[in-house]
Structures are given as C-alpha cells and as structure tokens.
Design a protein around this motif. Structure first.
Motif, PDB file in Angstrom:
ATOM      1  N   ALA A 176      64.477   2.409 -40.335  1.00 50.30           N
ATOM      2  CA  ALA A 176      64.811   3.550 -41.193  1.00 50.30           C
ATOM      3  C   ALA A 176      65.086   4.822 -40.391  1.00 50.30           C
ATOM      4  O   ALA A 176      66.049   5.550 -40.682  1.00 50.30           O
ATOM      5  CB  ALA A 176      63.678   3.790 -42.193  1.00 50.30           C
ATOM      6  N   ARG A 197      68.395   4.574 -38.708  1.00 51.16           N
ATOM      7  CA  ARG A 197      69.468   4.606 -39.706  1.00 51.16           C
ATOM      8  C   ARG A 197      69.745   6.037 -40.191  1.00 51.16           C
ATOM      9  O   ARG A 197      70.911   6.462 -40.280  1.00 51.16           O
ATOM     10  CB  ARG A 197      69.098   3.723 -40.898  1.00 51.16           C
ATOM     11  CG  ARG A 197      70.172   3.679 -41.977  1.00 51.16           C
ATOM     12  CD  ARG A 197      69.806   2.687 -43.068  1.00 51.16           C
ATOM     13  NE  ARG A 197      68.598   3.068 -43.793  1.00 51.16           N
ATOM     14  CZ  ARG A 197      67.454   2.400 -43.717  1.00 51.16           C
ATOM     15  NH1 ARG A 197      67.336   1.334 -42.956  1.00 51.16           N
ATOM     16  NH2 ARG A 197      66.401   2.808 -44.419  1.00 51.16           N
ATOM     17  N   ASN A 198      68.697   6.789 -40.470  1.00 52.69           N
ATOM     18  CA  ASN A 198      68.884   8.157 -40.959  1.00 52.69           C
ATOM     19  C   ASN A 198      69.560   9.043 -39.909  1.00 52.69           C
ATOM     20  O   ASN A 198      70.473   9.816 -40.214  1.00 52.69           O
ATOM     21  CB  ASN A 198      67.541   8.760 -41.363  1.00 52.69           C
ATOM     22  CG  ASN A 198      66.937   8.058 -42.561  1.00 52.69           C
ATOM     23  OD1 ASN A 198      67.652   7.444 -43.363  1.00 52.69           O
ATOM     24  ND2 ASN A 198      65.621   8.144 -42.703  1.00 52.69           N
ATOM     25  N   ALA A 249      73.394  10.791 -39.933  1.00 53.61           N
ATOM     26  CA  ALA A 249      73.581  12.219 -39.690  1.00 53.61           C
ATOM     27  C   ALA A 249      74.497  12.455 -38.491  1.00 53.61           C
ATOM     28  O   ALA A 249      75.359  13.349 -38.509  1.00 53.61           O
ATOM     29  CB  ALA A 249      72.230  12.890 -39.460  1.00 53.61           C
ATOM     30  N   ALA A 281      68.472  16.497 -40.225  1.00 56.77           N
ATOM     31  CA  ALA A 281      67.945  15.143 -40.027  1.00 56.77           C
ATOM     32  C   ALA A 281      66.997  15.101 -38.833  1.00 56.77           C
ATOM     33  O   ALA A 281      65.944  14.447 -38.877  1.00 56.77           O
ATOM     34  CB  ALA A 281      69.095  14.161 -39.830  1.00 56.77           C
ATOM     35  N   ARG A 297      63.664  16.681 -39.822  1.00 56.78           N
ATOM     36  CA  ARG A 297      62.844  15.842 -40.693  1.00 56.78           C
ATOM     37  C   ARG A 297      62.254  14.634 -39.963  1.00 56.78           C
ATOM     38  O   ARG A 297      61.322  14.002 -40.458  1.00 56.78           O
ATOM     39  CB  ARG A 297      63.676  15.372 -41.890  1.00 56.78           C
ATOM     40  CG  ARG A 297      64.127  16.510 -42.797  1.00 56.78           C
ATOM     41  CD  ARG A 297      64.962  16.000 -43.947  1.00 56.78           C
ATOM     42  NE  ARG A 297      64.184  15.104 -44.809  1.00 56.78           N
ATOM     43  CZ  ARG A 297      64.691  14.461 -45.846  1.00 56.78           C
ATOM     44  NH1 ARG A 297      65.984  14.589 -46.144  1.00 56.78           N
ATOM     45  NH2 ARG A 297      63.931  13.673 -46.584  1.00 56.78           N
ATOM     46  N   TRP A 298      62.808  14.318 -38.807  1.00 60.25           N
ATOM     47  CA  TRP A 298      62.284  13.188 -38.026  1.00 60.25           C
ATOM     48  C   TRP A 298      60.980  13.598 -37.354  1.00 60.25           C
ATOM     49  O   TRP A 298      60.921  14.587 -36.632  1.00 60.25           O
ATOM     50  CB  TRP A 298      63.322  12.761 -36.982  1.00 60.25           C
ATOM     51  CG  TRP A 298      62.808  11.806 -35.949  1.00 60.25           C
ATOM     52  CD1 TRP A 298      61.987  10.742 -36.139  1.00 60.25           C
ATOM     53  CD2 TRP A 298      63.095  11.843 -34.537  1.00 60.25           C
ATOM     54  NE1 TRP A 298      61.735  10.096 -34.955  1.00 60.25           N
ATOM     55  CE2 TRP A 298      62.400  10.752 -33.949  1.00 60.25           C
ATOM     56  CE3 TRP A 298      63.854  12.662 -33.727  1.00 60.25           C
ATOM     57  CZ2 TRP A 298      62.461  10.485 -32.590  1.00 60.25           C
ATOM     58  CZ3 TRP A 298      63.921  12.402 -32.369  1.00 60.25           C
ATOM     59  CH2 TRP A 298      63.229  11.321 -31.804  1.00 60.25           C
TER      60      TRP A 298
END
Length: 544
Positions: free
Chosen positions: A22, A25-26, A30, A197, A200-201
């Motif tokens: 995940a 992928r995110n 981005a 992105a 947020r990681w």
C-alpha cells in the motif's frame, strides 16, 4: 540479475507485484501525477519557444536546461540523501518546485516570459529534479522486498513513460484550447499532490543516521566508490553510449512535428504519446524479454531498433509511419535504461546507494543534455535530416559495440552488508576526525602460493579503495622471503570505523578470505595514527 549468455533465467517477478504494497502504491501514484505535470511543463516550455528566432537551439536548450542541474548537482544530492532523512528532503524539494511552477504560471499568464527567463525557471525545475531523483531511487529499496526491486524499477519506468504519453497529449489539447499558462498551473498542482503523499507517509522504521558523515568526506567517498568499481563503470558506459545519440529524438521531435510533418501542438503531443505508450509496453514486457534474450542481445536489439527509428523519423514525412516506429523506440529506450538502473540498485551497497545512483543520474542527464545541445546545433547548421541521420548512424555503431564491451554477469555477486572484521583493540580511542590513518596487514606467504596470492590481493585492493582507502600498496619485507605487507591510507579514523561497521559486503569478504587462504596463519594488522597535531606525513617539497 544479469545472466550469462546461453543460460536460463529464473522466472521473473511481474512488473505489477510491488503495487500490492500500500505505501509503495500510494507514493507511486503520487509520483505518477508529478511526472504527468513535469511532461506537461516540458511541452508547454518547448511550444512557447517554437516561433522564437533560433528556435532549433532554444527548443533543444529546454531539455538541456532541465537536465544540466542533474549533471551538476546529482552527486551532492545523493550525498545528502545518504546522510539525512530522505522523506523530509523530498517534501522540501516538492514544495520548492510548487513555488517555481506557480511563478512560471503567473508570469506566462501576464505575458512576461522571455526565452531567457523561461530557460532560467526550467533550470530551477532541473535543480528540484536533481535533488529528488537519488533520494527517491534510494527510498524504493526500503519500500519493497529485494526480489521485487527489478519490478519496482520497471514500474518507475512505466510511471515516467505513461506520464510521457499522457502529459504531452493533455498539454497539447490544453495549449490548443486554453493557452500555455494552464499547463504550468496543473504542474504546480501535481507537485503539491506528491508533497502531500510524502507528508502522509509515516515510515514504520524511520531511517536515522546516528553520526552523519561530513558532507565533503561523504562526497569524496561516493566518487571513490564509483571510480574503483569496474562493474559500476561498465554499466554507466553502456548507458552513455545509448543516451548521446538517443537524445536527438527527444530534443528535436518538436521541430520534426512542426517543420516536417506540419503538426500543431496536439499532433506533437500524439508523437510523444506514441513514444510513451511504447515505453510503457517496454516496462510491462521487460521481465518476459529477459527470459528470451541475454542482456547483451537486449542491448543490441534495442540499439538497432532505436537507430532505425532515428533514420525513419529524420527522413520520412508520412505521419502514420512515424507514429508506428515511435512505439518500438519507446520500448527500446526503456529496455536499456531500466536494465542499467535496476542492476545498479541491486548491486550498490546500502551505504553508498544514493550516491551511486546519483552518478547514474549524472550520466543520464549529462548524456542527454550534451546530446541535445550537439544535435540542436547540428540541426541549425546542417538541417534536421542530417542531424537525425548522424544520430541514427552513431546509435547503430554503438549497439554493435555491446557485443564487444559486454555487460558484466552479476549472478552470485554477494552485495549484502557483511561485518566480519574483528573488533578493534587499541590502547586508546582516537578522535574520529584524526587522520590520515595508515593500516598495515602483514601476511606470510609461501613462494609456491605467491602468484595466486598476488592475484587475490588485486581484488582486495579494489575492495579497500571502494570502501575508503585513498592509497593502497603491497610490499615485500626485505628481511624475509615470505612476508608480504599490505599498506593502505584512509582519510580519517571515522572513515576506517565505517569500513568496520557497514561498508563491507559479502563480495568483499569472499575476496579477503580467498587471499587469507593462500597465506599461513592469521595476518598481523596494525593501525598507525598521527603522533602529533601537525601533518602526519611530509615530503621533500615541504619545509622542515
């Protein structure tokens, strides 16, 4: 891994497997958005110059301006990425790019965008890319398992080249309907998406460097590693032989679209889209292609395909045929460059990975920037047809050399970290800044083993120099027939401690064990430190 000629490769991992993770992928999605915005910005900048005086040179200089910072700053950027928090570095750079894109949008909308300013802001974009590329490339191995790294490299290419297909086509439509400023505005939004992105990681195991290397020492260490790694140098040379002639297509395609094919911005976007679609197909098919052809056969086939494309694009005016040949050209481009970058990611040790990949970015950007300038000047002086024919001929010759100077076989190369040197036992603990440090290793070698020992020590020499030694030598004791002494000079005690604590790999261990097998008993190791605050060594050019 690269396989030898005539051998059967292991079953490849699908290019899509890393997307099951995940976090990867995110970030991949981005990054795809940022890549789309970047390609839109490139098309907008090139089209803004299409009617300017000396358009051939100016249009080509857009690519040069965007890639030259990578050439100049990639190694310092890799040093920063190896020394500090990569996530924070990436977030800061994306915010900088957002500001530059916003300025480009506003100035273009106001009609205050002369060529010099446009190229300056394009150069600023290149600075951001130079800081992003090695940090992102070094992050990827932290996001996916090692056996998925080749697939992740292919996915990176798919992202870049799908953006190359979508971005120019979207930019062409927007330019035709709304002008160039909205294209630049969407680029600003894309950088914001990537920054969000990254923010947020939250890495589960945040990377931390307890005692970061000093910048200049780390910079020199990265250059020293590449300089003394024959495998890395050969991979970089193969990339350069492909990039210099190949850059003609990317640099001069806008002029082909305008002057030879009579296309507007939408048509130019379609040409780039064809290249992008072919590149995406290349990324998807690459694992299967690697089961059919050996690495050197892949290089030959890709060079012939791309060279043929250059000849067709430069001499044929039929739009359908040009679109058709651009598909395999995109596939060939990805096949060569993904192979090289994936092998480097797998081969480079973690402590120097970002710096090694930064050197690859220097070669990548430098080859394209230099090639774009050369082919732009050739097109201005001798015409587009001559430039494409010359580039195509050079590409065909370069592809044949892949059968002479071949890619190395990296199967079985032990690249994982190995801490096998014994614990240091010194009378006192030196300051890490003390240096230089002279290390001596004395071996007892029987005469019948000496020839093989010398060969083994030549491999050890490479290990010492890659991991920190400035100088290395092997000497014979005058008082003994069987004593050989290895001597190497390390810049500082800190640098030597890093050799002990993480720079060595399984391949280094194998090389050293082979040499020790040919010697009698354990070698005697001594560490010689400066005895005073002044220079540790002098020569006859210095005053007493």
């Amino acid at each position: 891994m690269v396989r030898a000629e005539g051998t059967t490769a292991e079953r490849p991992v699908s290019a899509w497997v890393p997307l099951r993770t995940a976090v990867y992928r995110n970030l991949w999605l981005a990054l795809f958005a940022a890549n789309v915005g970047t390609w839109m910005q490139t098309v907008g900048a090139q089209w803004l110059l299409i009617d300017a005086p000396n358009a051939s040179t100016l249009v080509a200089l857009v690519q040069t301006a965007s890639l030259l910072p990578v050439l100049l700053l990639a190694l310092p950027a890799g040093t920063l990425a190896d020394s500090f928090d990569r996530r924070h570095l990436l977030i800061s750079v994306q915010l900088f790019l957002l500001v530059v894109a916003a300025a480009l949008t506003l100035l273009t909308a106001a009609g205050r965008m002369p060529p010099a300013l446009l190229l300056t802001l394009t150069f600023a974009f290149g600075v951001g890319q130079a800081l992003t590329l090695p940090a992102w490339a070094a992050v990827v191995p932290e996001l996916v398992p090692r056996d998925q790294l080749r697939s992740a490299a292919a996915l990176g290419s798919i992202s870049f080249n799908a953006a190359r297909a979508i971005g120019p086509a979207l930019a062409g439509v927007l330019i035709a309907r709304t002008g160039i400023a909205p294209v630049f505005a969407l680029n600003a939004v894309a950088f914001g998406v990537f920054a969000l992105a990254l923010y947020r990681w939250r890495p589960e195991n945040a990377r931390a460097v307890e005692v970061p290397e000093r910048f200049t020492a780390a910079l020199r260490a990265g250059g020293r590693y590449v300089r003394h790694s024959p495998i890395v140098r050969r991979l970089l040379r193969r990339a350069l032989v492909f990039l210099v002639p190949g850059s003609a297509l990317w640099a001069l395609l806008p002029l082909v679209a305008d002057r030879r094919l009579g296309l507007d911005s939408t048509g130019y976007g379609l040409l780039l889209a064809a290249l992008g679609v072919g590149a995406v197909l290349g990324g998807v098919l690459l694992p299967r292609v690697q089961t059919w052809l050996s690495p050197n056969q892949i290089l030959l086939a890709a060079g012939l395909l791309f060279g043929g494309t250059l000849l067709v694009v430069g001499t044929i005016r039929a739009i359908p045929l040009v679109l058709l040949v651009l598909l395999p050209a995109g596939l060939a481009w990805v096949t060569v460059l993904v192979n090289v970058s994936a092998e480097l990611q797998l081969f480079l040790p973690g402590w120097v990975r970002a710096r090694g990949l930064a050197v690859y970015q220097v070669v990548f950007a430098g080859g394209q920037a230099l090639g774009a300038f050369i082919w732009g000047v050739v097109a201005d002086m001798a015409g587009l047809v001559t430039a494409f024919v010359a580039a195509g001929a050079l590409m065909l010759v370069g592809s044949v050399t892949s059968q002479i100077w071949r890619l190395p076989d990296l199967r079985g190369v032990a690249g994982d970290p190995a801490t096998y040197w014994p614990r240091l036992q010194l009378a006192h603990e030196p300051d890490p800044r003390v240096g230089p440090v002279l290390v001596t290793v004395a071996y007892t070698v029987r005469p019948e083993h000496e020839r093989e020992f010398l060969k083994a020590m030549d491999v050890v020499r490479g290990s010492r120099q890659r991991t920190g030694a400035m100088r290395w030598g092997l000497f014979r004791e005058g008082e003994s027939r069987e004593r050989l002494v290895e001597v190497y000079l390390v810049p500082s005690w800190d640098e030597h401690l890093r050799q002990h604590g993480g720079r060595l790999t399984g391949a280094d261990q194998e090389a050293e064990e082979r040499a020790r097998e040919l010697a009698d008993g354990e070698p005697e190791v001594r560490h010689l430190l400066p005895a005073a605050a002044g220079p540790a060594m002098t020569d006859d050019r210095q005053e007493p």
